[in-house]
Enzyme design. Structure first.
Site, PDB file in Angstrom:
ATOM      1  N   THR A 165       0.929  -1.226   0.138  1.00 37.43           N
ATOM      2  CA  THR A 165      -0.077   0.134  -0.072  1.00 37.43           C
ATOM      3  C   THR A 165       0.867   1.180   0.103  1.00 37.43           C
ATOM      4  OG1 THR A 165      -1.634  -1.362   1.094  1.00 37.43           O
ATOM      5  CG2 THR A 165      -2.030   1.197   1.266  1.00 37.43           C
ATOM      6  N   CYS A 166       2.014   1.404   0.785  1.00 32.96           N
ATOM      7  CA  CYS A 166       2.970   2.343   0.580  1.00 32.96           C
ATOM      8  C   CYS A 166       3.398   2.656  -0.570  1.00 32.96           C
ATOM      9  CB  CYS A 166       3.998   1.980   1.724  1.00 32.96           C
ATOM     10  SG  CYS A 166       3.280   1.400   3.474  1.00 32.96           S
TER      11      CYS A 166
END
Length: 157
Positions: A47-48
């Protein structure tokens, strides 16, 4: 956990620049500035890398147009990893800050234990800081990605 209206602690975050390793005292770095600081559990994680960092890269100009002096990303990674991650995502407008020993993350009470995944990591959050004081704090619920994304912070500026 740090709250809106509180000053950031005076701890060191690191940044690898063209001039070498820079040790930044948080209170000095953010003094007399408006800052958007966002934190991720880990550089190069799904997600980062797919959404959180890229959102700030894309919206950096719009965020800075709101009077923001610094957009900074912090993670419990070393400055070498943060620099490489920033370069991989064309994050030249952002400060990529390492909190290798989690001193900053622990001092603001936004640490979490992830066990064998990586040990102590940061919760996912974003904050707006004015002259070293938190004026807006958006901490994600576990497994969520809404309140700390660039679009949400841009709306609050």
């Amino acid at each position: 956990m740090i709250e809106q209206g509180q000053a950031l602690p005076n701890v060191v975050l690191t940044e690898l620049t063209a001039d070498g390793m820079q040790n930044h005292q948080v209170t000095e770095l953010f003094a007399d500035k408006k800052v958007v600081l966002f934190a991720v559990p880990g550089a190069f994680t799904p997600t980062c890398s797919a959404a959180h960092l890229p959102g700030y890269v894309v919206l950096a100009d719009q965020i800075k147009a709101k009077g923001v002096d610094i957009i900074a990303c912090v993670s419990v990674n070393d400055a070498f990893v943060m620099k490489a991650w920033g370069e991989a995502h064309n994050a030249s407008e952002l400060m990529m800050l390492g909190d290798g020993d989690a001193a900053f993350t622990k001092a603001i009470g936004l640490d979490k234990e992830t066990g064998s995944f990586g040990g102590v990591r940061s919760q996912r959050y974003a904050m707006i800081i004015e002259n070293g004081v938190v004026t807006e704090l958006a901490v994600e619920a576990a497994g969520e990605f809404e309140v700390s994304k660039a679009e949400s912070i841009l709306e609050k500026l």
